[in-house]
Design an enzyme around this catalytic site. Structure first.
Site, PDB file in Angstrom:
ATOM      1  N   ARG A  87      33.859  38.320  47.421  1.00 34.47           N
ATOM      2  CA  ARG A  87      35.319  38.693  47.780  1.00 34.47           C
ATOM      3  C   ARG A  87      35.384  37.678  49.260  1.00 34.47           C
ATOM      4  NH1 ARG A  87      37.677  43.542  51.107  1.00 34.47           N
ATOM      5  NH2 ARG A  87      39.707  43.533  50.569  1.00 34.47           N
TER       6      ARG A  87
ATOM      7  N   HIS B 259      38.619  35.514  49.875  1.00 34.37           N
ATOM      8  CA  HIS B 259      39.389  35.589  51.014  1.00 34.37           C
ATOM      9  C   HIS B 259      39.403  34.472  51.757  1.00 34.37           C
ATOM     10  CE1 HIS B 259      40.251  40.171  51.249  1.00 34.37           C
ATOM     11  NE2 HIS B 259      40.609  39.589  49.985  1.00 34.37           N
TER      12      HIS B 259
ATOM     13  N   ASN C 102      41.033  42.086  55.698  1.00 34.01           N
ATOM     14  CA  ASN C 102      39.842  42.038  56.171  1.00 34.01           C
ATOM     15  C   ASN C 102      39.106  43.158  57.059  1.00 34.01           C
ATOM     16  OD1 ASN C 102      39.673  39.588  54.753  1.00 34.01           O
ATOM     17  ND2 ASN C 102      40.344  38.483  56.193  1.00 34.01           N
TER      18      ASN C 102
ATOM     19  N   HIS D 154      36.549  43.043  40.099  1.00 33.69           N
ATOM     20  CA  HIS D 154      36.285  44.400  40.538  1.00 33.69           C
ATOM     21  C   HIS D 154      35.614  45.005  39.357  1.00 33.69           C
ATOM     22  CE1 HIS D 154      40.294  44.040  42.943  1.00 33.69           C
ATOM     23  NE2 HIS D 154      39.365  43.601  43.378  1.00 33.69           N
TER      24      HIS D 154
HETATM   25  C1  HEM Z   1      44.765  40.002  43.005  1.00 34.40           C
HETATM   26  C2  HEM Z   1      44.822  40.623  44.064  1.00 34.40           C
HETATM   27  C3  HEM Z   1      43.535  41.246  44.598  1.00 34.40           C
HETATM   28  C4  HEM Z   1      43.679  42.505  45.297  1.00 34.40           C
HETATM   29  C5  HEM Z   1      45.267  43.301  45.746  1.00 34.40           C
HETATM   30  C6  HEM Z   1      42.416  43.065  45.763  1.00 34.40           C
HETATM   31  C7  HEM Z   1      42.215  44.176  46.573  1.00 34.40           C
HETATM   32  C8  HEM Z   1      41.168  44.603  46.674  1.00 34.40           C
HETATM   33  C9  HEM Z   1      40.916  45.833  47.535  1.00 34.40           C
HETATM   34  C10 HEM Z   1      41.946  46.812  48.321  1.00 34.40           C
HETATM   35  C11 HEM Z   1      39.463  46.115  47.727  1.00 34.40           C
HETATM   36  C12 HEM Z   1      39.034  47.140  48.523  1.00 34.40           C
HETATM   37  C13 HEM Z   1      38.588  46.692  49.838  1.00 34.40           C
HETATM   38  C14 HEM Z   1      38.135  47.924  50.491  1.00 34.40           C
HETATM   39  O1  HEM Z   1      37.955  48.918  50.223  1.00 34.40           O
HETATM   40  O2  HEM Z   1      37.732  47.601  52.005  1.00 34.40           O
HETATM   41  C15 HEM Z   1      38.824  45.094  46.972  1.00 34.40           C
HETATM   42  C16 HEM Z   1      37.360  44.891  46.972  1.00 34.40           C
HETATM   43  C17 HEM Z   1      36.861  43.933  46.310  1.00 34.40           C
HETATM   44  N1  HEM Z   1      37.345  42.850  45.488  1.00 34.40           N
HETATM   45 FE1  HEM Z   1      39.555  42.425  45.364  1.00 34.40          FE
HETATM   46  N2  HEM Z   1      41.438  42.167  45.248  1.00 34.40           N
HETATM   47  C18 HEM Z   1      42.010  41.187  44.534  1.00 34.40           C
HETATM   48  C19 HEM Z   1      41.343  40.208  43.742  1.00 34.40           C
HETATM   49  C20 HEM Z   1      40.079  40.006  44.122  1.00 34.40           C
HETATM   50  C21 HEM Z   1      39.470  38.579  43.505  1.00 34.40           C
HETATM   51  C22 HEM Z   1      40.209  37.447  42.864  1.00 34.40           C
HETATM   52  C23 HEM Z   1      37.993  38.829  43.977  1.00 34.40           C
HETATM   53  C24 HEM Z   1      36.893  37.876  43.390  1.00 34.40           C
HETATM   54  C25 HEM Z   1      37.250  36.835  42.640  1.00 34.40           C
HETATM   55  C26 HEM Z   1      38.102  40.265  44.074  1.00 34.40           C
HETATM   56  C27 HEM Z   1      36.978  40.830  44.483  1.00 34.40           C
HETATM   57  C28 HEM Z   1      36.538  42.025  44.943  1.00 34.40           C
HETATM   58  C29 HEM Z   1      35.390  42.613  45.141  1.00 34.40           C
HETATM   59  C30 HEM Z   1      33.920  42.122  44.593  1.00 34.40           C
HETATM   60  C31 HEM Z   1      35.580  43.919  45.931  1.00 34.40           C
HETATM   61  C32 HEM Z   1      34.370  44.800  46.470  1.00 34.40           C
HETATM   62  C33 HEM Z   1      33.840  44.307  47.536  1.00 34.40           C
HETATM   63  C34 HEM Z   1      32.804  45.104  48.220  1.00 34.40           C
HETATM   64  O3  HEM Z   1      32.316  46.211  47.696  1.00 34.40           O
HETATM   65  O4  HEM Z   1      32.323  44.923  49.341  1.00 34.40           O
HETATM   66  N3  HEM Z   1      39.141  40.694  44.395  1.00 34.40           N
HETATM   67  N4  HEM Z   1      39.725  44.198  46.458  1.00 34.40           N
END
Ligand code: HEM
Ligand SMILES: *[C@@H]1O[C@H](CO)[C@@H](O)[C@H](O)[C@H]1NC(C)=O
Length: 322
Positions: free
Chosen positions: A75, A79, A108, A206
């Site tokens: 992630r 970002h 972030n 995800h």
């Molecule tokens: C399309 C738009 C996207 C949105 C709106 C989005 C939104 C989010 C949100 C709201 C979270 C939870 C954050 C939290 O609870 O603090 C999250 C977690 C995560 N996102 Fe996304 N995301 C997107 C795209 C992506 C992309 C492109 C990737 C990687 C290629 C990604 C990888 C991840 C991962 C692996 C997590 C879990 C992180 C952790 O456990 O620390 N996301 N995302």
């Protein structure tokens, strides 16, 4: 007379040829914005052959204590790349007035994590090959290794990025949001050269990691605190696979921004067919995911010797590193 005509026509030819070459170079320069011009997977073969192994070893150790780390690291790369390109701007701490950190923008703040693991990797790499491996390349390598350690695909990571000496707060404030409707998500991806199939593939990340329940469609039922954690993929929470897409088909995607890829009015003509494809064929998903990760990693890198720097400490630009 004939000789004069011949030489003036060959002069004209030369002028035309030069003009064509200039236009070609200019359009190539314009395209370098999103095509990763100048990156190559063998970039550290001579200067830091152990780079890949060092990154892998530190992540392996870190995930023993915290199984969420691989998800958190990929992630960070996302970002980073969406804000001024993959230049490690996300890693810079506040150092006002010169540097305002991107770590406290809404996407972030209390959310992006894994910074200490990046510090550990940088520290080990500075021992192995001082001043050679950029923080931006560490993020790209860490993303690939994290996916592979969780059971996902492998790809050769284009390398040779340099590190920014600035951040971009307005751009970081415009990162994709969990409430964005599909057309807005698509626009944000198009802005960095990614299409609807890239959006579907990359949101497949995800398949692992956690989310605060505040962001989920269930929204912290049963009076749980807003920052209580849910799995992004309940079926196989720490495994990189295609189960995420199956959950979308069952209508139980975690984030609003997950489910819109099927439920939004625009989905049928864009993302929905791709969700179906990936749900039914993990190999197809893995192949597409790797290709889209390379595309994302190619967003506006700093390359060459004149742009950016190789930071010694990922949290600070070199002139402030005292
Ligand atoms: C399309 C738009 C996207 C949105 C709106 C989005 C939104 C989010 C949100 C709201 C979270 C939870 C954050 C939290 O609870 O603090 C999250 C977690 C995560 N996102 Fe996304 N995301 C997107 C795209 C992506 C992309 C492109 C990737 C990687 C290629 C990604 C990888 C991840 C991962 C692996 C997590 C879990 C992180 C952790 O456990 O620390 N996301 N995302
Ligand atoms: C959950 O509820 C809070 C408080 O009402 C709100 O701020 C937040 O946006 C909601 N989240 C979702 C995903 O609906």
């Amino acid at each position: 007379m004939a000789a004069a005509a011949a030489s003036s026509s060959s002069l004209l030819l030369i002028i035309v040829a030069v003009a064509v070459a200039v236009v070609a170079v200019m359009s190539q320069a314009a395209h370098a914005k999103h095509n990763g011009g100048g990156l190559s997977s063998g970039f550290y073969d001579e200067t830091c052959p152990s780079a890949h192994d060092v990154v892998r070893r530190v992540i392996q150790d870190a995930r023993v204590a915290d199984p969420r780390i691989p998800a958190s690291l990929i992630r960070l790369h996302f970002h980073d790349c969406f804000v001024n390109g993959c230049d490690a701007s996300i890693l810079l701490d506040d150092d006002l007035p010169a540097i305002a950190t991107e770590k406290t923008v809404p996407a972030n703040d209390n959310s992006a994590r894994g910074f200490n693991v990046i510090d550990d990797i940088k520290c080990e790499l500075e021992k192995a090959c001082p001043g050679v491996v950029s923080c931006a390349d560490i993020l790209a390598l860490a993303a690939q290794i994290s996916v592979q350690l969780a059971g996902g695909p492998r790809w050769r990571v284009p390398l040779g990025r340099r590190d920014a000496t600035t951040t971009n707060i307005p751009s970081a404030e415009d990162l994709p949001n969990f409430f964005d409707p599909l057309d807005k998500l698509l626009r944000k991806f198009h802005n960095v050269g990614l299409d609807h199939a890239d959006l579907v593939a990359l949101q497949g990340a995800h398949t692992f990691g956690r989310t605060q329940c505040l962001f989920t469609r269930e929204n912290c039922t049963a009076g749980r605190p807003a920052d209580a954690l849910d799995n992004l993929d309940d079926v196989t929470p720490d495994v990189f696979d295609n189960k995420y897409y199956g959950s979308l088909l069952h209508g139980i995607g975690k984030l609003p921004s997950d489910q819109v890829m099927l439920s939004d009015p625009y989905a049928a003509a864009t993302t929905a067919p791709v969700v179906h494809r990936f749900a039914s064929n993990q190999k197809d998903f893995f192949r597409s995911f790797a290709a889209s990760m390379i595309k994302m990693g190619n967003i506006s890198p700093l390359t060459g010797t004149m742009n950016g720097e190789i930071r010694h400490n990922c949290r600070r630009i070199n002139t402030r590193d005292y």
